[in-house]
Design a protein around this motif. Sequence first.
Motif, PDB file in Angstrom:
ATOM      1  N   ALA A 338       1.915  -6.049  -8.427  1.00 36.97           N
ATOM      2  CA  ALA A 338       3.011  -6.747  -9.096  1.00 36.97           C
ATOM      3  C   ALA A 338       3.527  -5.980 -10.303  1.00 36.97           C
ATOM      4  O   ALA A 338       4.597  -6.303 -10.837  1.00 36.97           O
ATOM      5  CB  ALA A 338       2.549  -8.138  -9.527  1.00 36.97           C
ATOM      6  N   HIS A 339       2.797  -4.961 -10.712  1.00 35.51           N
ATOM      7  CA  HIS A 339       3.209  -4.155 -11.864  1.00 35.51           C
ATOM      8  C   HIS A 339       3.495  -2.709 -11.462  1.00 35.51           C
ATOM      9  O   HIS A 339       3.248  -1.766 -12.213  1.00 35.51           O
ATOM     10  CB  HIS A 339       2.130  -4.214 -12.953  1.00 35.51           C
ATOM     11  CG  HIS A 339       2.043  -5.544 -13.634  1.00 35.51           C
ATOM     12  ND1 HIS A 339       1.420  -6.637 -13.044  1.00 35.51           N
ATOM     13  CD2 HIS A 339       2.515  -5.995 -14.825  1.00 35.51           C
ATOM     14  CE1 HIS A 339       1.503  -7.676 -13.863  1.00 35.51           C
ATOM     15  NE2 HIS A 339       2.175  -7.316 -14.932  1.00 35.51           N
ATOM     16  N   GLY A 340       4.018  -2.538 -10.251  1.00 34.70           N
ATOM     17  CA  GLY A 340       4.614  -1.272  -9.863  1.00 34.70           C
ATOM     18  C   GLY A 340       3.726  -0.284  -9.144  1.00 34.70           C
ATOM     19  O   GLY A 340       4.153   0.837  -8.872  1.00 34.70           O
ATOM     20  N   ILE A 341       2.514  -0.637  -8.796  1.00 33.44           N
ATOM     21  CA  ILE A 341       1.614   0.288  -8.088  1.00 33.44           C
ATOM     22  C   ILE A 341       1.654  -0.034  -6.595  1.00 33.44           C
ATOM     23  O   ILE A 341       1.509  -1.190  -6.193  1.00 33.44           O
ATOM     24  CB  ILE A 341       0.171   0.176  -8.619  1.00 33.44           C
ATOM     25  CG1 ILE A 341       0.132   0.463 -10.119  1.00 33.44           C
ATOM     26  CG2 ILE A 341      -0.750   1.125  -7.864  1.00 33.44           C
ATOM     27  CD1 ILE A 341       0.642   1.826 -10.522  1.00 33.44           C
ATOM     28  N   ASP A 342       1.841   0.988  -5.790  1.00 30.30           N
ATOM     29  CA  ASP A 342       1.878   0.818  -4.338  1.00 30.30           C
ATOM     30  C   ASP A 342       0.536   0.270  -3.853  1.00 30.30           C
ATOM     31  O   ASP A 342      -0.519   0.898  -4.027  1.00 30.30           O
ATOM     32  CB  ASP A 342       2.175   2.167  -3.681  1.00 30.30           C
ATOM     33  CG  ASP A 342       2.232   2.085  -2.160  1.00 30.30           C
ATOM     34  OD1 ASP A 342       2.107   0.964  -1.611  1.00 30.30           O
ATOM     35  OD2 ASP A 342       2.382   3.148  -1.530  1.00 30.30           O
ATOM     36  N   GLY A 343       0.558  -0.902  -3.224  1.00 36.30           N
ATOM     37  CA  GLY A 343      -0.672  -1.521  -2.750  1.00 36.30           C
ATOM     38  C   GLY A 343      -1.406  -0.692  -1.722  1.00 36.30           C
ATOM     39  O   GLY A 343      -2.625  -0.851  -1.541  1.00 36.30           O
ATOM     40  N   GLY A 344      -0.696   0.223  -1.046  1.00 36.85           N
ATOM     41  CA  GLY A 344      -1.345   1.077  -0.067  1.00 36.85           C
ATOM     42  C   GLY A 344      -2.330   2.055  -0.686  1.00 36.85           C
ATOM     43  O   GLY A 344      -3.157   2.637   0.026  1.00 36.85           O
ATOM     44  N   ARG A 345      -2.248   2.251  -2.001  1.00 34.45           N
ATOM     45  CA  ARG A 345      -3.180   3.160  -2.680  1.00 34.45           C
ATOM     46  C   ARG A 345      -4.473   2.455  -3.084  1.00 34.45           C
ATOM     47  O   ARG A 345      -5.399   3.091  -3.594  1.00 34.45           O
ATOM     48  CB  ARG A 345      -2.517   3.734  -3.942  1.00 34.45           C
ATOM     49  CG  ARG A 345      -1.249   4.531  -3.646  1.00 34.45           C
ATOM     50  CD  ARG A 345      -0.463   4.807  -4.920  1.00 34.45           C
ATOM     51  NE  ARG A 345      -1.261   5.554  -5.892  1.00 34.45           N
ATOM     52  CZ  ARG A 345      -0.890   5.752  -7.161  1.00 34.45           C
ATOM     53  NH1 ARG A 345       0.257   5.229  -7.596  1.00 34.45           N
ATOM     54  NH2 ARG A 345      -1.648   6.455  -7.975  1.00 34.45           N
TER      55      ARG A 345
END
Length: 377
Positions: A338-345
């Motif tokens: 929710a704060h801009g980090i790609d969940g795939g990482r």
Amino acid sequence: MKSQLIPGLVLLAISAAAQSLPTELPPPPGVTVTRVEHLDFGQDEFSYPNSNRTSEYVKVAGHLWRAFLKGDQTSLGVPSWKAALERAGWQVLNQTPGNTVARHGDWWAKIGLDRLTLVQRVEAEALQLTPPGEKIEELKPNQDVPYITPLPNTTRKIWKTEDPFELKATKDPEPRMLGPAIYLRYEGAATLSVVEVQTRYSAALQQAGWDVVRSDSGGLTGAHYTQHGRDIWVKITPFGGAYAVEVADLGAAAAQDKLAKALEDAGHVALYGIYFDTDKSTLRPDSEATLVQIQKLLAAHAAMKLEIQGHTDNTGTRPHNDTLSRERAEAVKTWLAAHGIDGGRLTPKGYADTKPVAPNATPQGRALNRRVELARP
């Protein structure tokens, strides 16, 4: 000189000086004061019957004297003291041989068979603390912590780093282990009492914007600071004539450069600045300081992938802990996404109590085992 403790009296450091009682409390004829001990700021409890024929209990803090008495049975008796007190304008609230209680304005007295306690109610002198700032302060060896000002007329005797310290907040079911930390010990005059340290620091911390999570009457004070994105804990433990200050800056410990180095050196890092509601996966607002540092770390290293690990103690069943640890790891991933980090990482995984870092036999060990870790896959 070692002082004897009167039951119910909160004082551990006393100045025993050759002095007399204040003139506000004149002893009856035939009574000799053999020794007077004085505290700059102490506290005692006074009990007496009220109009409902139940007992009233009043805690009075201020200048405190304790006197030891000599005399014959008549002069030390209740009638003799009652007459002397009333002649001096005191109101006698309780009349028993072991506990005569009287009051005169801001003065309170408790008189036993061979000793008495006298307290003049006053407010503790205010202590001013500078709140932590937005920028992390460098806590230098053998220097005071800039946001925990020492009490006047005290001297720093010890400065050292230490392992996590234990702090149990009033509303927490189990203690927290907080660190890495620094430990400082200050020593003052013998008249520096336990209750003075607790009273002055508790008020000063609240005034400076800290959340005081524990403030024992005549005991330790614990506080948490979360403004400006900070995450700092302090524990202040008074002794007779001295006190210890323990400080854990979890926000500084979770700074992105330190996280990056720990991941590079060890491949994983434990985080103790991420807080959940008890036995739930709901992130508490005071987790944000640490979560922001993880977000900054991942934003600065675009190729970095992390496993987010949830760990529990061994309280509860394994299926419950499996679910709880996984859901807590997922809650951290959800916040980062929710704060801009790609969940795939990010790969959330729950380990329940399968990877303890301390024995689960003690509250302290369980506190260390309840954690979130970041690991390089």
